[in-house]
Design a protein around this motif. Sequence first.
Motif, PDB file in Angstrom:
ATOM      1  N   TYR A  35       7.063 -10.739  11.225  1.00  0.00           N
ATOM      2  CA  TYR A  35       8.023 -10.953  10.233  1.00  0.00           C
ATOM      3  C   TYR A  35       7.828 -10.583   8.796  1.00  0.00           C
ATOM      4  N   ARG A  36       8.912 -10.454   7.988  1.00  0.00           N
ATOM      5  CA  ARG A  36       8.967 -10.380   6.639  1.00  0.00           C
ATOM      6  C   ARG A  36       9.595 -11.334   6.134  1.00  0.00           C
ATOM      7  N   GLN A  37       9.040 -11.739   4.833  1.00  0.00           N
ATOM      8  CA  GLN A  37       9.535 -12.757   4.083  1.00  0.00           C
ATOM      9  C   GLN A  37       9.626 -12.446   2.683  1.00  0.00           C
ATOM     10  N   SER A  38      10.709 -12.147   1.992  1.00  0.00           N
ATOM     11  CA  SER A  38      10.764 -11.901   0.487  1.00  0.00           C
ATOM     12  C   SER A  38      10.812 -13.389   0.038  1.00  0.00           C
ATOM     13  N   LEU A  39      10.598 -13.228  -1.388  1.00  0.00           N
ATOM     14  CA  LEU A  39      10.446 -14.421  -2.094  1.00  0.00           C
ATOM     15  C   LEU A  39      11.749 -15.381  -2.090  1.00  0.00           C
ATOM     16  N   GLY A  40      11.610 -16.428  -1.336  1.00  0.00           N
ATOM     17  CA  GLY A  40      12.551 -17.420  -1.491  1.00  0.00           C
ATOM     18  C   GLY A  40      13.813 -17.041  -0.294  1.00  0.00           C
ATOM     19  N   GLN A  41      13.342 -16.115   0.599  1.00  0.00           N
ATOM     20  CA  GLN A  41      14.180 -15.999   1.510  1.00  0.00           C
ATOM     21  C   GLN A  41      13.787 -16.275   3.034  1.00  0.00           C
ATOM     22  N   GLY A  42      14.860 -15.975   3.809  1.00  0.00           N
ATOM     23  CA  GLY A  42      14.317 -16.397   5.276  1.00  0.00           C
ATOM     24  C   GLY A  42      13.299 -15.345   5.845  1.00  0.00           C
ATOM     25  N   GLY A  72      -3.540  -6.047  24.174  1.00  0.00           N
ATOM     26  CA  GLY A  72      -2.557  -7.220  24.483  1.00  0.00           C
ATOM     27  C   GLY A  72      -3.236  -8.560  23.421  1.00  0.00           C
ATOM     28  N   SER A  73      -4.147  -8.037  22.619  1.00  0.00           N
ATOM     29  CA  SER A  73      -4.681  -8.984  21.505  1.00  0.00           C
ATOM     30  C   SER A  73      -4.280  -8.672  20.168  1.00  0.00           C
ATOM     31  N   VAL A  74      -5.428  -7.770  19.465  1.00  0.00           N
ATOM     32  CA  VAL A  74      -5.056  -7.737  17.914  1.00  0.00           C
ATOM     33  C   VAL A  74      -4.119  -6.706  17.823  1.00  0.00           C
ATOM     34  N   SER A  75      -3.164  -7.098  16.602  1.00  0.00           N
ATOM     35  CA  SER A  75      -2.106  -6.281  16.105  1.00  0.00           C
ATOM     36  C   SER A  75      -2.131  -5.796  14.866  1.00  0.00           C
ATOM     37  N   THR A  76      -1.957  -4.505  14.585  1.00  0.00           N
ATOM     38  CA  THR A  76      -1.843  -3.906  13.145  1.00  0.00           C
ATOM     39  C   THR A  76      -0.491  -3.312  12.663  1.00  0.00           C
ATOM     40  N   LEU A  77      -0.047  -3.738  12.018  1.00  0.00           N
ATOM     41  CA  LEU A  77       1.241  -3.167  11.033  1.00  0.00           C
ATOM     42  C   LEU A  77       0.836  -2.280  10.112  1.00  0.00           C
ATOM     43  N   THR A  78       1.272  -1.251  10.195  1.00  0.00           N
ATOM     44  CA  THR A  78       1.121  -0.080   9.190  1.00  0.00           C
ATOM     45  C   THR A  78       2.410   0.286   8.280  1.00  0.00           C
ATOM     46  N   ILE A  79       2.301   0.312   7.066  1.00  0.00           N
ATOM     47  CA  ILE A  79       3.602   0.955   6.237  1.00  0.00           C
ATOM     48  C   ILE A  79       2.969   1.947   5.549  1.00  0.00           C
ATOM     49  N   GLN A  80       3.392   3.178   5.860  1.00  0.00           N
ATOM     50  CA  GLN A  80       3.194   4.280   5.184  1.00  0.00           C
ATOM     51  C   GLN A  80       4.094   4.656   4.066  1.00  0.00           C
ATOM     52  N   ARG A  81       3.617   5.160   3.002  1.00  0.00           N
ATOM     53  CA  ARG A  81       4.186   5.781   1.659  1.00  0.00           C
ATOM     54  C   ARG A  81       5.110   4.419   1.128  1.00  0.00           C
ATOM     55  N   THR A  82       4.180   3.411   0.867  1.00  0.00           N
ATOM     56  CA  THR A  82       4.820   2.050   0.270  1.00  0.00           C
ATOM     57  C   THR A  82       5.776   2.368  -0.804  1.00  0.00           C
ATOM     58  N   GLN A  83       6.599   1.597  -0.861  1.00  0.00           N
ATOM     59  CA  GLN A  83       7.596   1.435  -1.926  1.00  0.00           C
ATOM     60  C   GLN A  83       7.804  -0.015  -2.300  1.00  0.00           C
ATOM     61  N   GLN A  84       8.243  -0.186  -3.709  1.00  0.00           N
ATOM     62  CA  GLN A  84       8.260  -1.512  -4.398  1.00  0.00           C
ATOM     63  C   GLN A  84       8.972  -2.526  -3.506  1.00  0.00           C
ATOM     64  N   GLU A  85      10.148  -2.045  -2.870  1.00  0.00           N
ATOM     65  CA  GLU A  85      10.905  -2.995  -2.076  1.00  0.00           C
ATOM     66  C   GLU A  85      10.189  -3.612  -0.600  1.00  0.00           C
ATOM     67  N   ASP A  86       8.935  -2.894  -0.579  1.00  0.00           N
ATOM     68  CA  ASP A  86       8.168  -3.388   0.706  1.00  0.00           C
ATOM     69  C   ASP A  86       7.331  -4.708   0.374  1.00  0.00           C
ATOM     70  N   SER A  87       7.353  -5.078  -0.960  1.00  0.00           N
ATOM     71  CA  SER A  87       6.712  -6.254  -1.432  1.00  0.00           C
ATOM     72  C   SER A  87       7.187  -7.501  -0.933  1.00  0.00           C
ATOM     73  N   ALA A  88       6.280  -8.340  -0.251  1.00  0.00           N
ATOM     74  CA  ALA A  88       6.736  -9.256   0.561  1.00  0.00           C
ATOM     75  C   ALA A  88       5.562 -10.108   1.267  1.00  0.00           C
ATOM     76  N   VAL A  89       5.899 -11.254   2.028  1.00  0.00           N
ATOM     77  CA  VAL A  89       4.745 -11.797   2.681  1.00  0.00           C
ATOM     78  C   VAL A  89       5.161 -11.479   4.175  1.00  0.00           C
ATOM     79  N   TYR A  90       4.049 -10.785   4.735  1.00  0.00           N
ATOM     80  CA  TYR A  90       3.992 -10.498   6.067  1.00  0.00           C
ATOM     81  C   TYR A  90       3.459 -11.525   6.961  1.00  0.00           C
TER      82      TYR A  90
END
Lengths: 114, 112
Positions: A35-42, A72-90
């Motif tokens: 999940y992704r959570q931006s500041l103060g959001q769901g 079936g165990s460890v997971s990796t989330l990859t974000i390519q070419r990050t943008q400022q709007e990607d800033s959040a808690v994952y």
Amino acid sequence: GAGVSQSPSNKVTEKGKDVELRCDPISGHTALYWYRQSLGQGLEFLIYFQGNSAPDKSGLPSDRFSAERTGGSVSTLTIQRTQQEDSAVYLCASSPSRQGTEAFFGQGTRLTVV
Amino acid sequence: SQQGEEDPQALSIQEGENATMNCSYKTSINNLQWYRQNSGRGLVHLILIRSNEREKHSGRLRVTLDTSKKSSSLLITASRAADTASYFCATELMYNTDKLIFGTGTRLQVFP
């Protein structure tokens, strides 16, 4: 392990760089969520892995986002070419079975794109 | 879009008072869960209510579910300052890979 572990806790990256976020779920848990959570959001659903089934990727916001779950165990989330709007808690969560069980959350990775 | 919408968005009460939070959702569900989040990080599971249940209790928590209205409420009785947190409902969808979808959350502030 004792709980869901996410690394790193915090990540600062420059716009345009790729980042990888890691999640170690509780051993034996078949379901894993991102999940992704931006500041103060769901919590915005990103992707769901369940056992050997094809993952539900319907929440990924763009093709810059991808996720894998190896063995079936460890997971990796990859974000390519990050943008400022990607800033959040994952946030990553795992649960032990298919239906009707609680999800156990990690402490999240705070991503800041500068 | 979010499956669940919660109201109020924010709630401030005094210690000892009861706090009620409401959650509405859009599609059929297997169950509905409530979670608590401190300081914007990991969430902790509070209680789960199945679609064939109408009410459930756990300590000072009381949850109701009305599937005809697609709504749920969380009541915290005799609140304490330590209850200050954000509270989220989450629905396990019935027809769509049984994934968990979260609502927008209610920020609860309990003043001593």
